[in-house]
Design an enzyme around this catalytic site. Structure first.
Site, PDB file in Angstrom:
ATOM      1  N   SER A 237       1.300  10.880   8.571  1.00 33.50           N
ATOM      2  CA  SER A 237       1.958  11.866   7.697  1.00 33.50           C
ATOM      3  C   SER A 237       2.696  12.965   8.447  1.00 33.50           C
ATOM      4  O   SER A 237       2.384  13.281   9.595  1.00 33.50           O
ATOM      5  CB  SER A 237       0.924  12.489   6.767  1.00 33.50           C
TER       6      SER A 237
ATOM      7  N   GLU B 163      -7.117  17.774   6.882  1.00 34.87           N
ATOM      8  CA  GLU B 163      -5.929  16.932   6.924  1.00 34.87           C
ATOM      9  C   GLU B 163      -4.822  17.608   6.102  1.00 34.87           C
ATOM     10  O   GLU B 163      -5.087  18.406   5.204  1.00 34.87           O
ATOM     11  CB  GLU B 163      -6.224  15.549   6.326  1.00 34.87           C
TER      12      GLU B 163
ATOM     13  N   ASP C  42      -1.110  15.633  11.169  1.00 33.29           N
ATOM     14  CA  ASP C  42      -0.455  16.134   9.945  1.00 33.29           C
ATOM     15  C   ASP C  42       0.160  17.517  10.191  1.00 33.29           C
ATOM     16  O   ASP C  42      -0.458  18.355  10.847  1.00 33.29           O
ATOM     17  CB  ASP C  42      -1.407  16.164   8.738  1.00 33.29           C
TER      18      ASP C  42
ATOM     19  N   TRP D 101       0.828  -1.217   0.000  1.00 29.72           N
ATOM     20  CA  TRP D 101       0.000   0.000   0.000  1.00 29.72           C
ATOM     21  C   TRP D 101       0.853   1.254   0.000  1.00 29.72           C
ATOM     22  O   TRP D 101       1.864   1.328   0.704  1.00 29.72           O
ATOM     23  CB  TRP D 101      -0.868  -0.023   1.249  1.00 29.72           C
TER      24      TRP D 101
ATOM     25  N   ASP E 149      -0.256   8.938   1.315  1.00 33.96           N
ATOM     26  CA  ASP E 149       0.248  10.312   1.202  1.00 33.96           C
ATOM     27  C   ASP E 149       1.750  10.432   0.926  1.00 33.96           C
ATOM     28  O   ASP E 149       2.552   9.722   1.553  1.00 33.96           O
ATOM     29  CB  ASP E 149       0.039  11.068   2.522  1.00 33.96           C
TER      30      ASP E 149
HETATM   31  N1  DQQ Z   1      -3.294   9.837   5.748  1.00 38.29           N
HETATM   32  C1  DQQ Z   1      -2.450   9.728   6.904  1.00 38.29           C
HETATM   33  C2  DQQ Z   1      -2.916  10.760   7.853  1.00 38.29           C
HETATM   34  C3  DQQ Z   1      -3.574  11.734   6.973  1.00 38.29           C
HETATM   35  C4  DQQ Z   1      -4.244  10.883   5.952  1.00 38.29           C
HETATM   36  C5  DQQ Z   1      -2.539   8.333   7.445  1.00 38.29           C
HETATM   37  C6  DQQ Z   1      -4.582  11.594   4.683  1.00 38.29           C
HETATM   38  O1  DQQ Z   1      -1.833  11.310   8.582  1.00 38.29           O
HETATM   39  O2  DQQ Z   1      -4.472  12.549   7.668  1.00 38.29           O
HETATM   40  O3  DQQ Z   1      -2.017   7.405   6.535  1.00 38.29           O
HETATM   41  O4  DQQ Z   1      -4.726  10.716   3.609  1.00 38.29           O
END
Ligand code: DQQ
Length: 526
Positions: A99, A226, A158, A36, A39
């Protein structure tokens, strides 16, 4: 690489060796070696080398136990896999390293990211790296920042971190109950102890204040923000927040999330003191969630470069069977045109062009009467440049991934609805006979000049379609079942909105290239 990360690398390498064939997998867009990808994170360029970190599950093509994958490149297109940078370990990130960003802390490579534990709100963490960026050590002080007390925060994660007037600042994405998404502002002398300064910017979950549309609309600012990203952009270039003069604009990019919302938006306006005063709200990609969680950085040549996660738009079982999920967009250079963000693929993308075909050479206009069409190249690994002149009231179709019998086809309709406005509608109702492939339509508006010129750049990479329409991106996925669904064309419908009276459209240029693949160094699949 600390000891608790080593098993993950072993899994990654083993899976990469047994890669499964899937003709929908892109070739010149970056994908994880297997498993997988979501971000882009920690984007930076150091001493000529671009670093792309990304949210990654090496154990399977589903979002779980998220690691930070890492790849490097000198040309933004050919990537070399590096050791996994971060893996979940007992503590504040035991269920995922979500992220974040890269910062250079007085010469020390540093990652600021969100630690995830199931059932708990995410927390801010820090890890420092060796000079070669191969080994990352999580800070003993983690978590270093948590949701501020006294604010009814629903989500918190984030990071965007920068240095300003000798201190560190960061915004963290959040949701404030019954208010909307927000970018919360913090300050720190050392990246470890953070003081909450307040809400840099806040959305409107009701959509009644005029900031964005109502719930369900394509510019609804949502309940949670996000992946906030704050920077300055002007005609001379781009920089960290607070570096601009009176020219240009500050930009606050975020992803509106929760319930019906799942799309990147950006505010233009002024960042001053502890606030961001918006003057405009813009969609960041007309494809909605197909281009999600974008992150930007200023590269060493001064460009504002954006990558985004191109998520799958087919049934999850298909991804699980294929063993991979998610692609990174091509690098996009962001600039301002008449105060609005516009995007173009970075020039490095052009280096992958092979076997040029000029279907309509520049300067030799071809007029397409209603009902007429112009066949383009056959393929699903292509770069197309098409200049159209559409009269007010006229419509043109760009047909992609069409089978010879036209049972499957993806059609972009461009209608010039006003002197300076055109609408675009991406029709996927017949994109695939696979019942698991998404058919939802995408719509938006693009600016046109007084002549009605629409410049189309279309990057086709198997299931990934990245379109740029007068600088407005529209990203979408299509998974035709017929392996011969490779035809392209520009067509003018015989009927305007179901009635006779369609108008002729001029094709001012139609150029095409086959695109060389190999997003991964040494991958010779072409
Ligand atoms: N993906 C991450 C988060 C973010 C989200 C987790 C956005 O940190 O908010 O994999 O796609």
């Amino acid at each position: 690489m600390s000891a608790d990360h080593t098993p993950a690398i072993a899994v990654e390498r083993a899976s990469a060796a047994g890669e499964l064939p899937d003709r929908h997998r892109p070739r010149f867009h970056f994908t994880a070696p297997s498993g997988w990808l979501n971000d882009p994170t920690g984007l930076t360029q150091r001493e000529g080398v671009y670093h792309l970190f990304y949210q990654h599950n090496p154990y399977g093509a589903f979002h779980d136990r998220i690691h930070w994958g890492h790849a490097t490149s000198r040309d933004l297109m050919t990537w070399t896999d590096e050791p996994i940078a971060l893996a979940p370990s007992p503590g504040p990130d035991e269920d995922g390293c979500w992220s974040g960003v890269f910062v250079d802390d007085h010469g020390v490579p540093t990652l600021v990211y969100s630690g995830h534990r199931e059932g708990r709100r995410q927390v801010g963490c820090v890890a420092t790296g060796t000079a070669d960026m191969h080994t990352w050590t999580k800070d003993q002080a983690n978590p270093v920042v948590e949701a501020p007390p006294g604010v009814d925060v629903t989500e918190f994660r984030d990071h965007c971190v920068w240095r300003e007037d000798g201190v560190w600042r960061q915004v963290i994405g959040a949701g404030i109950r019954d208010v909307g998404g927000a970018a919360l502002l913090f300050e720190s002398p050392d990246l470890r102890s953070w003081r909450y300064l307040g809400q840099l910017s806040v959305g409107d979950v009701t959509g009644r204040s005029g900031l964005g549309g109502p719930p369900g609309s394509t510019d609804w600012t949502g309940a949670v923000w996000e992946c906030p990203d704050l920077f300055h952009l002007d005609s001379h270039g781009t920089g960290a927040p607070g570096t601009g003069d009176n020219e240009g604009t500050d930009v606050l990019l975020f992803c509106a999330f929760q319930d019906d919302a799942y799309h990147p938006l950006c505010l233009t306006g002024t960042y001053r003191g502890d606030r961001f005063e918006p003057t405009g709200l813009h969609r960041f990609d007309l494809g909605e969630r197909a281009f999600y969680a974008p992150q930007s950085f200023r590269d060493e040549s001064g460009r504002r470069i954006v990558f985004g996660w191109i998520m799958e738009e087919r049934a999850q079982e298909a991804s699980l069977a294929a063993g991979w999920s998610g692609a990174m967009s091509v690098p996009r250079v962001m600039s301002l045109t008449d105060g609005c963000p516009t995007f173009t693929p970075a020039i490095e993308v052009d280096a992958r062009r092979r076997d040029a075909v000029e279907i309509v050479p520049h300067g030799s206009d071809v007029t397409l009467q209603p009902g007429a069409g112009l066949a383009g190249p056959v393929g699903d690994q292509l770069d197309l440049e098409i200049d159209l002149v559409i009269p007010t009231g006229g419509t043109a179709h760009l047909v992609l991934l069409a089978s010879p019998d036209r049972v499957e086809q993806t059609v972009l309709e461009i209608r010039r609805v006003g002197v300076e406005t055109a609408t675009v509608r991406l029709d996927r109702s017949r994109a695939s006979l696979d019942p698991g492939a998404w058919t939802v339509e995408r719509r938006g508006e693009i600016p046109v000049d007084a002549e009605g010129t629409v410049s189309v750049r279309a990057l086709l990479d198997h299931s990934v379609l990245e379109l740029f329409l007068n600088g407005q991106p529209l990203t979408v996925r299509a998974y035709p079942t017929n392996p011969e669904a490779l035809q392209t064309a520009v067509e003018v419908p015989a009927y305007a909105a179901g009635r006779p009276g369609a108008l002729a459209v001029t094709v001012g240029r139609f150029a095409a290239w086959r695109m060389e693949g190999a997003a991964r160094a040494g991958d010779l699949r072409g």
